[in-house]
Enzyme design. Structure first.
Site, PDB file in Angstrom:
ATOM      1  N   ARG B  25       0.839  -1.196   0.000  1.00 17.00           N
ATOM      2  CA  ARG B  25       0.000   0.000   0.000  1.00 17.00           C
ATOM      3  C   ARG B  25       0.876   1.249   0.000  1.00 17.00           C
ATOM      4  O   ARG B  25       0.654   2.190  -0.754  1.00 17.00           O
ATOM      5  CB  ARG B  25      -0.908   0.001   1.246  1.00 17.00           C
ATOM      6  CG  ARG B  25      -1.883   1.152   1.237  1.00 17.00           C
ATOM      7  CD  ARG B  25      -2.636   1.330   2.547  1.00 17.00           C
ATOM      8  NE  ARG B  25      -2.988   2.707   2.692  1.00 17.00           N
ATOM      9  CZ  ARG B  25      -4.156   3.232   2.340  1.00 17.00           C
ATOM     10  NH1 ARG B  25      -5.100   2.465   1.856  1.00 17.00           N
ATOM     11  NH2 ARG B  25      -4.393   4.521   2.463  1.00 17.00           N
ATOM     12  N   PHE B  39      -6.776  -1.598   3.684  1.00 16.03           N
ATOM     13  CA  PHE B  39      -6.039  -1.873   4.910  1.00 16.03           C
ATOM     14  C   PHE B  39      -5.897  -3.370   5.119  1.00 16.03           C
ATOM     15  O   PHE B  39      -6.528  -4.171   4.416  1.00 16.03           O
ATOM     16  CB  PHE B  39      -6.626  -1.148   6.140  1.00 16.03           C
ATOM     17  CG  PHE B  39      -7.996  -1.571   6.591  1.00 16.03           C
ATOM     18  CD1 PHE B  39      -8.161  -2.496   7.609  1.00 16.03           C
ATOM     19  CD2 PHE B  39      -9.123  -0.993   6.024  1.00 16.03           C
ATOM     20  CE1 PHE B  39      -9.427  -2.853   8.056  1.00 16.03           C
ATOM     21  CE2 PHE B  39     -10.392  -1.353   6.456  1.00 16.03           C
ATOM     22  CZ  PHE B  39     -10.547  -2.279   7.469  1.00 16.03           C
ATOM     23  N   VAL B  44      -3.941 -14.509  15.030  1.00 17.64           N
ATOM     24  CA  VAL B  44      -3.838 -15.965  15.146  1.00 17.64           C
ATOM     25  C   VAL B  44      -5.132 -16.457  15.783  1.00 17.64           C
ATOM     26  O   VAL B  44      -5.733 -15.766  16.585  1.00 17.64           O
ATOM     27  CB  VAL B  44      -2.609 -16.405  15.985  1.00 17.64           C
ATOM     28  CG1 VAL B  44      -1.317 -16.108  15.227  1.00 17.64           C
ATOM     29  CG2 VAL B  44      -2.603 -15.763  17.351  1.00 17.64           C
ATOM     30  N   ARG B  75      -6.069 -10.626   6.554  1.00 19.16           N
ATOM     31  CA  ARG B  75      -7.222 -10.132   5.813  1.00 19.16           C
ATOM     32  C   ARG B  75      -6.834  -8.851   5.071  1.00 19.16           C
ATOM     33  O   ARG B  75      -6.227  -7.975   5.657  1.00 19.16           O
ATOM     34  CB  ARG B  75      -8.318  -9.791   6.829  1.00 19.16           C
ATOM     35  CG  ARG B  75      -9.698 -10.058   6.355  1.00 19.16           C
ATOM     36  CD  ARG B  75     -10.638 -10.026   7.542  1.00 19.16           C
ATOM     37  NE  ARG B  75     -10.923 -11.329   8.088  1.00 19.16           N
ATOM     38  CZ  ARG B  75     -11.396 -11.539   9.326  1.00 19.16           C
ATOM     39  NH1 ARG B  75     -11.581 -10.522  10.145  1.00 19.16           N
ATOM     40  NH2 ARG B  75     -11.666 -12.761   9.729  1.00 19.16           N
ATOM     41  N   SER B 112     -24.777 -18.408   4.065  1.00 19.10           N
ATOM     42  CA  SER B 112     -25.040 -17.376   5.061  1.00 19.10           C
ATOM     43  C   SER B 112     -25.084 -15.981   4.460  1.00 19.10           C
ATOM     44  O   SER B 112     -25.604 -15.042   5.059  1.00 19.10           O
ATOM     45  CB  SER B 112     -23.929 -17.396   6.115  1.00 19.10           C
ATOM     46  OG  SER B 112     -22.693 -17.047   5.517  1.00 19.10           O
ATOM     47  N   GLU B 137      -4.091 -18.544   6.052  1.00 16.06           N
ATOM     48  CA  GLU B 137      -5.221 -18.205   5.188  1.00 16.06           C
ATOM     49  C   GLU B 137      -5.242 -16.711   4.938  1.00 16.06           C
ATOM     50  O   GLU B 137      -5.159 -15.925   5.879  1.00 16.06           O
ATOM     51  CB  GLU B 137      -6.537 -18.645   5.837  1.00 16.06           C
ATOM     52  CG  GLU B 137      -7.721 -18.476   4.911  1.00 16.06           C
ATOM     53  CD  GLU B 137      -9.038 -18.897   5.548  1.00 16.06           C
ATOM     54  OE1 GLU B 137      -9.515 -19.996   5.256  1.00 16.06           O
ATOM     55  OE2 GLU B 137      -9.589 -18.098   6.359  1.00 16.06           O
ATOM     56  N   ILE B 151     -20.117  -7.765  11.840  1.00 11.07           N
ATOM     57  CA  ILE B 151     -21.413  -7.786  12.536  1.00 11.07           C
ATOM     58  C   ILE B 151     -21.875  -9.235  12.750  1.00 11.07           C
ATOM     59  O   ILE B 151     -22.274  -9.627  13.849  1.00 11.07           O
ATOM     60  CB  ILE B 151     -22.485  -7.024  11.703  1.00 11.07           C
ATOM     61  CG1 ILE B 151     -22.073  -5.559  11.473  1.00 11.07           C
ATOM     62  CG2 ILE B 151     -23.866  -7.144  12.338  1.00 11.07           C
ATOM     63  CD1 ILE B 151     -22.103  -4.664  12.662  1.00 11.07           C
ATOM     64  N   GLU B 152     -21.789 -10.014  11.690  1.00 15.21           N
ATOM     65  CA  GLU B 152     -22.249 -11.399  11.766  1.00 15.21           C
ATOM     66  C   GLU B 152     -21.455 -12.169  12.821  1.00 15.21           C
ATOM     67  O   GLU B 152     -22.008 -12.912  13.617  1.00 15.21           O
ATOM     68  CB  GLU B 152     -22.104 -12.070  10.381  1.00 15.21           C
ATOM     69  CG  GLU B 152     -22.917 -13.346  10.229  1.00 15.21           C
ATOM     70  CD  GLU B 152     -22.091 -14.618  10.441  1.00 15.21           C
ATOM     71  OE1 GLU B 152     -22.669 -15.705  10.377  1.00 15.21           O
ATOM     72  OE2 GLU B 152     -20.860 -14.529  10.690  1.00 15.21           O
ATOM     73  N   HIS B 153     -20.149 -11.946  12.821  1.00 14.58           N
ATOM     74  CA  HIS B 153     -19.290 -12.629  13.779  1.00 14.58           C
ATOM     75  C   HIS B 153     -19.663 -12.227  15.208  1.00 14.58           C
ATOM     76  O   HIS B 153     -19.727 -13.070  16.108  1.00 14.58           O
ATOM     77  CB  HIS B 153     -17.817 -12.277  13.495  1.00 14.58           C
ATOM     78  CG  HIS B 153     -16.860 -12.923  14.444  1.00 14.58           C
ATOM     79  ND1 HIS B 153     -16.446 -12.304  15.598  1.00 14.58           N
ATOM     80  CD2 HIS B 153     -16.258 -14.129  14.427  1.00 14.58           C
ATOM     81  CE1 HIS B 153     -15.620 -13.100  16.244  1.00 14.58           C
ATOM     82  NE2 HIS B 153     -15.477 -14.212  15.554  1.00 14.58           N
TER      83      HIS B 153
END
Lengths: 192, 192, 192, 192
Positions: B25, B39, B44, B75, B112, B137, B151-153
Site C-alpha cells: 500500500r 487496509f 492468530v 485479511r 449465510s 489463510e 457484525i455477523e461474527h
C-alpha cells in the site's frame, strides 16, 4: 530523482528484516532459552549521506543500488562477544536472503578501534511490479561495541564527519578498553 | 501442550505478512497510484477456538499444523469489488510464499451470505532451528463485506457460535443488500 | 487473581510513556538539535517476579499497586552522563504526571556498582471506568551504564537471582571501569 | 515554513490518542466485555490539503493552529450506531483532554449523506520546551458509515475534490441506504 520512491524498497527491506530478527529473539524467549540477540535496530541511509557519497566517490545515480551496499542497514546487538558468532551462524542458515560478503571487524578492528561483524546480503522484496533484489548491510556487535560506535558517530558528526586527530586517538584508546571490558565479561561468564 | 511455543511460528507469519502487505500500500502511494489494498489486519486463531475445533472435528493435536489451515490468518480489505481480483493477481505474482488453494466466495457467496476471496498459502518462516513451512489463510474482501462479516461474527459470538434461524435469515438479507450496494458503487465508479 | 486484567493499567502506562518519551527524541531531531534521549525501553514486571516479591516481602495482594512501585517501568538511555540530568530536568517540567520520589544512583552508585537515576511517578491512565493513578518507575542512565546492567542482570538470572560473591566483586570492578570510561568520554566531549 | 517542525506536535497528538484509545479496546477485551470501539485510525492533514485551505479560506499561516481544527485527526469506528454514543460518553469522561465542541452528524447527516459524530478537543502535548495545547478532531462513526466515507472520499479525490452533481446524488442515495442498513442491524441486535 524522486527520493520518496527511491527509498521504498530499502525502507521495506529494513522493516521486514527488523520484524524477522526480532521474531527470533521472541522465539528463544518462548522456548525458555537465552537469546543471543539482545536487540535489533535498522535505518535507511539519509539522503544527505547518499548525496555526499555520490559526490565524494563520483557515483552514478543510476548505479546507486549496486554501488552503495548499505542504503538499507540493520544492526543486531548481542550481550557477549562469543554470541556475535552464534548470530552469524544463524544468519548463514537462513533461506530468505543470500549472503554476498562477510567481514570480521570484531577480531580485526578497524584502525579507528571500531569493531563489528559485517555482512552484505541480497534480500528479495516483493514490489507490486514483482520481486526486486535489494542489497543490505547487517552489522552484528555487542551492546558495548555499540556504545562506542554511538559515541564515536556523535562526536564525528559534531566535527563535520572529520574527527580532529587528538580526539580520534583518544577514542581509539577507549575502543580498546571497551574490548578488554567485553573480554573480561566473557571470562566471568565462562568461569561460572 | 505449550501454547506459547505453539503460537510462535504462526504469530511470526501473521506479523511478517502484515508488514509485507502494508508495504505494498505504501509503495502504491509513493508512486502516486491508487492502492487496491485499503487496509490489512491479521490474527492468530484463539486457543479456545482451536480447542473447540479439536473436539468438534476429532483432530489430532500432533497434526494441527496440517489440519487447521487458518491458525495464521491475514485479511486484505479493498474499496471496490473489482479490486479484490487485482489483489488476488498481486498475491499470485509473489515469490515469497506458495498458494495451495483458492476459493472464490465473492462471486459464489456462502449460504449465510458471506463473501470473500480465500487463499491457503504455505509461508516459510525462519526459526532459529531452520526454515519451517506454515499454512496461513489470506482473505480478500471489500470494506463493505468486512463490515457484514464483523457484525455477523459479533452476533454469532453472542449466541454461543450458533445463530438463531431467524437472525441468520435476516443477516443473509443484509448480506445481499450489502453486495448490491457494493455493485452500485462499482457502477458509479465505472461510469466516471 | 486475574493477571491479564491486573496488568492492563500498567501495560497501558508503559505504552503511553514510551510513545511520549520517544516523541521527544523525534522533536529534537526535527528541530535539528542533539537529543539527550538516545533510546527508550519499557516493560511490565513479570508475574514470576511479582509473585516472588509477594512471598519474600510478605506483601498483601490487595496492596500491590501501592507497595510495588516498579510494576510499570520505563528506561531512558542517554549518550553522556551529563545528559542524564538534562533528561531529569525535562521530566520535572512535564505536566502529565507527578514525581513522587527521586534517587540519584548515578553519583552515588549502589554497592554492586549499579548506576542510574531513579524516579517514582504517579501517572494517570484513562480507563473506561475513569481515571486511575498508576505508580511507575523511570530509570535514566547512559548507554554504557545500561550495558553493565544488562550483563549483570543476565548473570544474576543464571545464578537464580543470587550472584556468587566472587562474580559479584568482579562485576563491581567492571562497573567502576565502565564509569571511568563514561567520564573519559565526557571529558573528550567537553574539550572539543 | 518548516513543515517537518510544524507537524511535530500534531503527529505526536495523533500517535498518543491512537495508543490511548486502542488501549481502551484492549481493556474491554481483558475484562471479557464487548468493546464499543472496533478500531481506531489517525492521520495528520496533508501539507497539500493545508495549503489548499490557506488559499481558499484566506488563512493566516501564523494562526493555522487556531483556525484549522483538524490538522490532527483521529477516527473511532464502532460496530453499531448506538455504540457511537457510548464512545462519546467515554470521551466526555476523560481527564486528559478538554472537549471544545461537539457536532452530531449521525442523527443529522450532512446534505451529502455523510454521517459521523465530531468533537473538537484541546489536547496537551509535552514538548521539550513545555506543554503545548493542540486542537484535534475526533470522529466517531460505525464501520458502515466509514465505508461510505472512504468511497466518497476516493471518488471525490479522483474528480479533483469536486464531485459531478450526478455522482454526488447517487452517493447520497447510497449513504441513506447505508444508514437504513445500520438501523436494521441495530434492530436485529436489540431483538435478540
Amino acid at each position: 530523482m524522486d527520493w520518496d520512491q527511491f527509498y521504498v524498497p530499502y525502507q521495506q527491506t529494513v522493516t521486514e528484516l527488523k520484524v524477522k530478527l526480532r521474531g527470533l529473539r521472541n522465539q528463544y524467549e518462548k522456548d525458555g532459552k537465552n537469546s543471543p540477540i539482545e536487540f535489533v535496530t535498522g535505518r535507511v541511509k539519509s539522503q544527505a549521506s547518499i548525496e555526499e557519497k555520490i559526490v565524494r566517490r563520483h557515483l552514478d545515480e543510476a548505479r546507486l543500488s549496486l554501488d552503495l551496499q548499505d542504503i538499507a542497514g540493520v544492526r543486531i546487538m548481542t550481550k557477549y562477544v562469543e554470541e556475535i558468532y552464534t548470530v552469524v551462524e544463524l544468519l548463514r542458515g537462513r533461506t530468505d536472503f543470500q549472503i554476498l560478503e562477510e567481514r570480521d571487524y570484531v577480531m580485526n578492528a578497524k584502525p579507528s578501534g571500531y569493531r563489528s561483524y559485517h555482512m552484505v546480503i541480497e534480500y528479495p522484496v516483493q514490489m507490486y511490479s514483482g520481486e526486486k533484489k535489494v542489497l543490505a548491510e547487517i552489522q552484528v556487535r555487542t551492546v558495548a561495541m555499540n556504545v562506542w560506535a554511538t559515541i564515536e558517530h556523535d562526536l564525528r558528526y559534531k566535527h563535520g564527519d572529520e574527527l580532529p586527530k587528538q580526539i580520534a586517538e583518544q577514542l581509539t584508546v577507549l575502543a580498546d578498553r571497551n574490548f578488554e571490558w567485553d573480554q573480561r565479561v566473557s571470562e566471568i561468564r565462562a568461569a561460572e
